[in-house]
Design a protein around this motif. Structure first.
Motif, PDB file in Angstrom:
ATOM      1  N   GLU A 225      -9.209 -14.634   8.278  1.00 45.95           N
ATOM      2  CA  GLU A 225      -9.774 -13.332   8.660  1.00 45.95           C
ATOM      3  C   GLU A 225      -8.677 -12.324   8.983  1.00 45.95           C
ATOM      4  O   GLU A 225      -8.823 -11.124   8.715  1.00 45.95           O
ATOM      5  CB  GLU A 225     -10.680 -13.495   9.882  1.00 45.95           C
ATOM      6  CG  GLU A 225     -12.004 -14.162   9.615  1.00 45.95           C
ATOM      7  CD  GLU A 225     -12.805 -14.336  10.886  1.00 45.95           C
ATOM      8  OE1 GLU A 225     -13.943 -13.831  10.940  1.00 45.95           O
ATOM      9  OE2 GLU A 225     -12.295 -14.979  11.843  1.00 45.95           O
ATOM     10  N   LEU A 226      -7.582 -12.799   9.553  1.00 43.32           N
ATOM     11  CA  LEU A 226      -6.482 -11.914   9.933  1.00 43.32           C
ATOM     12  C   LEU A 226      -5.588 -11.580   8.751  1.00 43.32           C
ATOM     13  O   LEU A 226      -5.069 -10.464   8.648  1.00 43.32           O
ATOM     14  CB  LEU A 226      -5.660 -12.562  11.038  1.00 43.32           C
ATOM     15  CG  LEU A 226      -6.418 -12.844  12.341  1.00 43.32           C
ATOM     16  CD1 LEU A 226      -5.576 -13.698  13.268  1.00 43.32           C
ATOM     17  CD2 LEU A 226      -6.806 -11.544  13.022  1.00 43.32           C
ATOM     18  N   ALA A 227      -5.416 -12.521   7.850  1.00 46.15           N
ATOM     19  CA  ALA A 227      -4.483 -12.332   6.734  1.00 46.15           C
ATOM     20  C   ALA A 227      -5.065 -11.479   5.622  1.00 46.15           C
ATOM     21  O   ALA A 227      -4.335 -10.732   4.958  1.00 46.15           O
ATOM     22  CB  ALA A 227      -4.063 -13.688   6.177  1.00 46.15           C
ATOM     23  N   GLU A 228      -6.372 -11.594   5.406  1.00 45.38           N
ATOM     24  CA  GLU A 228      -6.980 -10.963   4.235  1.00 45.38           C
ATOM     25  C   GLU A 228      -7.524  -9.576   4.563  1.00 45.38           C
ATOM     26  O   GLU A 228      -8.279  -9.407   5.524  1.00 45.38           O
ATOM     27  CB  GLU A 228      -8.108 -11.855   3.710  1.00 45.38           C
ATOM     28  CG  GLU A 228      -7.614 -13.216   3.221  1.00 45.38           C
ATOM     29  CD  GLU A 228      -8.736 -14.181   2.941  1.00 45.38           C
ATOM     30  OE1 GLU A 228      -9.914 -13.749   2.994  1.00 45.38           O
ATOM     31  OE2 GLU A 228      -8.450 -15.356   2.672  1.00 45.38           O
ATOM     32  N   PRO A 229      -7.175  -8.563   3.772  1.00 45.85           N
ATOM     33  CA  PRO A 229      -7.713  -7.217   3.983  1.00 45.85           C
ATOM     34  C   PRO A 229      -9.231  -7.200   3.795  1.00 45.85           C
ATOM     35  O   PRO A 229      -9.785  -7.910   2.958  1.00 45.85           O
ATOM     36  CB  PRO A 229      -7.011  -6.374   2.918  1.00 45.85           C
ATOM     37  CG  PRO A 229      -5.811  -7.167   2.515  1.00 45.85           C
ATOM     38  CD  PRO A 229      -6.204  -8.601   2.660  1.00 45.85           C
ATOM     39  N   SER A 230      -9.897  -6.372   4.589  1.00 51.37           N
ATOM     40  CA  SER A 230     -11.339  -6.211   4.487  1.00 51.37           C
ATOM     41  C   SER A 230     -11.693  -4.825   5.012  1.00 51.37           C
ATOM     42  O   SER A 230     -10.816  -4.065   5.454  1.00 51.37           O
ATOM     43  CB  SER A 230     -12.061  -7.279   5.308  1.00 51.37           C
ATOM     44  OG  SER A 230     -11.790  -7.112   6.699  1.00 51.37           O
ATOM     45  N   ARG A 446      -5.781   5.134   4.920  1.00 49.42           N
ATOM     46  CA  ARG A 446      -6.928   4.496   5.567  1.00 49.42           C
ATOM     47  C   ARG A 446      -7.892   3.882   4.552  1.00 49.42           C
ATOM     48  O   ARG A 446      -8.627   2.945   4.872  1.00 49.42           O
ATOM     49  CB  ARG A 446      -7.660   5.485   6.471  1.00 49.42           C
ATOM     50  CG  ARG A 446      -6.812   5.984   7.641  1.00 49.42           C
ATOM     51  CD  ARG A 446      -7.644   6.789   8.618  1.00 49.42           C
ATOM     52  NE  ARG A 446      -8.559   5.945   9.355  1.00 49.42           N
ATOM     53  CZ  ARG A 446      -8.259   5.269  10.476  1.00 49.42           C
ATOM     54  NH1 ARG A 446      -7.019   5.315  10.961  1.00 49.42           N
ATOM     55  NH2 ARG A 446      -9.152   4.533  11.086  1.00 49.42           N
ATOM     56  N   ASP A 447      -7.902   4.414   3.329  1.00 49.69           N
ATOM     57  CA  ASP A 447      -8.793   3.850   2.310  1.00 49.69           C
ATOM     58  C   ASP A 447      -8.183   2.635   1.606  1.00 49.69           C
ATOM     59  O   ASP A 447      -8.782   2.083   0.680  1.00 49.69           O
ATOM     60  CB  ASP A 447      -9.192   4.911   1.284  1.00 49.69           C
ATOM     61  CG  ASP A 447      -8.004   5.434   0.476  1.00 49.69           C
ATOM     62  OD1 ASP A 447      -6.872   4.938   0.659  1.00 49.69           O
ATOM     63  OD2 ASP A 447      -8.207   6.349  -0.339  1.00 49.69           O
ATOM     64  N   GLY A 448      -6.998   2.237   2.037  1.00 45.62           N
ATOM     65  CA  GLY A 448      -6.359   1.055   1.468  1.00 45.62           C
ATOM     66  C   GLY A 448      -5.429   1.332   0.313  1.00 45.62           C
ATOM     67  O   GLY A 448      -4.765   0.415  -0.180  1.00 45.62           O
ATOM     68  N   SER A 449      -5.337   2.563  -0.120  1.00 45.09           N
ATOM     69  CA  SER A 449      -4.432   2.893  -1.221  1.00 45.09           C
ATOM     70  C   SER A 449      -3.011   3.070  -0.697  1.00 45.09           C
ATOM     71  O   SER A 449      -2.803   3.537   0.431  1.00 45.09           O
ATOM     72  CB  SER A 449      -4.886   4.177  -1.928  1.00 45.09           C
ATOM     73  OG  SER A 449      -4.897   5.262  -1.020  1.00 45.09           O
ATOM     74  N   PRO A 450      -1.995   2.691  -1.491  1.00 48.01           N
ATOM     75  CA  PRO A 450      -0.614   2.817  -1.027  1.00 48.01           C
ATOM     76  C   PRO A 450      -0.190   4.274  -0.929  1.00 48.01           C
ATOM     77  O   PRO A 450      -0.519   5.087  -1.792  1.00 48.01           O
ATOM     78  CB  PRO A 450       0.185   2.063  -2.083  1.00 48.01           C
ATOM     79  CG  PRO A 450      -0.663   2.109  -3.306  1.00 48.01           C
ATOM     80  CD  PRO A 450      -2.081   2.085  -2.835  1.00 48.01           C
ATOM     81  N   SER A 451       0.530   4.595   0.128  1.00 48.90           N
ATOM     82  CA  SER A 451       1.004   5.957   0.343  1.00 48.90           C
ATOM     83  C   SER A 451       2.476   6.095  -0.057  1.00 48.90           C
ATOM     84  O   SER A 451       2.825   6.941  -0.873  1.00 48.90           O
ATOM     85  CB  SER A 451       0.841   6.348   1.814  1.00 48.90           C
ATOM     86  OG  SER A 451       1.328   7.643   2.065  1.00 48.90           O
TER      87      SER A 451
END
Length: 500
Positions: A225-230, A446-451
């Motif tokens: 749960e901690l390792a995987e993005p969600s 915040r949407d998970g896309s790389p900045s």
């Protein structure tokens, strides 16, 4: 209990307060009132209550982010009716502050210069956020940033360099992932192996938080749960997800009361309340992260640990109640390695609070909670056990440590400031060159896309180059096995690209 030195510094009272997210707006009192409240709780915890508070010779505070007053202890003293008690504070920025305050005040108690010291701190970032979202006025007194405490232990200093700022490495959430990936590269572990290692560490921390009544998030998480993005655990900065970061959106306060053994005896404080401060240490690594010769170790923590072990005639195996500063997994890994502590011992999870993600990360004051938790654990543990609390500021830059125990120390308390090698690695000016990728991170929106991605790379002459990329394919490559150690091409604009 064995005989003791009447001047020995003893923690006799601890108090904590967590104001949860469902607190009514009318109950969002100012941080200074929170500090006053936990000191009252600490005095009750010790037993004598008001009589103990009235004996205070110093009132010390860790400054508050949500209420940036330059002398917070002065306001706390006013609320407690402690007129004329000298005030003290640590740096306006630095999680090392609470342990540093304990070290310096314990030193004065041991020297016979001070009888009783009050130490406190609070954070109320959640209150500020709630007020802004709700459009309410909190009615707190205006902070006076320029107001000076009677004594300031550290000067305030920016956390990084101009070169670091030029590649947008401007906050801990950018710096600690760089340390994390340097630790991974030095260990030879793969990205997946390192991710599971730190997620498992944090899972054990969450288990401790789940049993802590003062924890902001008393919930146990699995490593996956901690390792995987969600959706609830978005990527923040490679390799960290949100739940591998400290949580500063909290309202928490903690207070400690430190006095001499003679005062504790005179006030009739029960011996089961006593926790002796055996030794302290404080030191600073090379200030700018980009100038440290090695990014995967802390010479300052190593030096502090050696000083503590020598003073107490103890070693890593003798420490049973431990709270390592845990803003990010890298902070725990650095300290554990420097102090000879395994990170995978289930009998010693390296936290007594649950850590800054799950317990909460109340700004400069987390370590006060850590010390309070170690104190409680020692009281409840086997007689004679030793405990350790560590604290740090900025990018694992400045450090303070303390060893505690319920038995009287063999030697009088002392706090040590060991010398730490301050040799720097030179940082190169931007120029076209080939270099070897040393460490990196990718910062996400915040949407998970790389900045953007941040790179530290080593030139053939040993200098370090700092660079940045916003190229999607380059940022993707930075998160894969094999990127670190590979050759990159730097340009004169602080950009880079992988070499063919």
């Amino acid at each position: 209990m064995a005989s003791f030195d009447p001047d020995a510094p003893v923690l006799v009272g601890v108090g904590e307060l967590t104001r949860g997210p469902k607190t009514e707006p009318s109950e969002l009192t100012e941080p200074a009132e929170m500090m006053a409240s936990v000191l009252r709780l600490a005095a009750e915890d010790a037993g004598p209550g008001e009589r103990l508070l009235r004996r205070a010779g110093v009132l010390a505070a860790a400054p508050t982010i949500a209420w940036g007053d330059g002398d917070p202890a002065r306001r706390v003293g006013d609320l407690l009716g402690l007129d004329g008690v000298p005030s003290m504070r640590s740096s306006m920025q630095g999680g090392n502050g609470p342990q540093l305050l304990v070290n310096r005040l314990a030193e004065r108690i041991q020297a016979g210069e001070l009888d009783v010291a009050l130490i406190c701190g609070a954070e109320a970032v959640r209150s500020i956020t709630t007020a802004r979202k709700s459009g309410i006025e909190l009615g707190w007194p205006a902070p006076e940033p320029e107001r000076a405490a009677d004594e300031v232990l550290e000067i305030s200093r920016a956390g990084g360099s101009e070169s670091e700022a030029a590649v947008a490495m401007i906050a801990p959430l950018m710096a600690y992932p760089l340390i994390e990936n340097a630790i991974r590269e030095a260990s030879g572990r793969t990205v997946a192996e390192q991710q599971m290692r730190i997620a498992s560490l944090w899972s054990r921390f969450s288990k401790v938080a789940a049993g802590n009544p003062y924890a902001w998030t008393p919930q146990r998480y699995s490593a996956s749960e901690l390792a995987e993005p969600s959706a609830e655990n978005r990527r923040v900065s490679f390799p960290y997800t949100k739940l591998l970061n400290a949580n500063i959106q909290v309202d928490q306060a903690a207070g400690l009361i430190l006095c001499s053994a003679a005062v504790a005896t005179g006030l009739g404080i029960d011996r089961d309340r006593w926790v002796f401060v055996h030794a302290g240490a404080q030191a600073t690594d090379v200030w700018n992260l980009s100038e440290r010769p090695s990014l995967d170790r802390s010479l300052a923590i190593e030096a502090c640990g050696q000083a503590l072990y020598e003073h107490t005639d103890a070693g890593p195996d003798d420490l049973r109640r431990i709270d390592l500063y845990s803003c990010f997994p890298a902070a725990v890994e650095l300290a554990a390695d420097a102090l000879g502590l395994p990170i995978d011992d289930p009998s010693r999870p390296l936290t007594e609070t649950g850590g800054l993600t799950f317990f909460g990360g109340p700004g400069n004051n987390y370590a006060t909670h850590g010390i309070a938790a170690v104190c409680r654990a020692l009281r409840e543990g086997e007689p004679g056990e030793l405990g350790l609390a560590t604290a740090l500021g900025w990018y694992a830059t400045k450090h303070a440590l303390g060893i505690y125990g319920t038995a009287p120390p063999a030697k009088p308390f002392a706090t040590h400031s060991p010398e730490v090698d301050q040799t720097i690695r030179l940082v190169a000016e931007p120029a076209e060159a080939d270099a070897r990728a040393e460490t990196c991170t990718v910062i996400y929106q915040r949407d998970g896309s790389p900045s953007y991605g941040i790179l530290f790379a080593l030139l053939d002459d040993g200098r370090r180059a700092l660079a940045q990329s916003t190229d999607p394919s380059t940022m993707e490559a930075m998160t894969t096995d094999g990127f670190l150690g590979s050759t990159v091409r730097l340009d004169a604009e602080r950009g880079f690209r992988p070499s063919p």
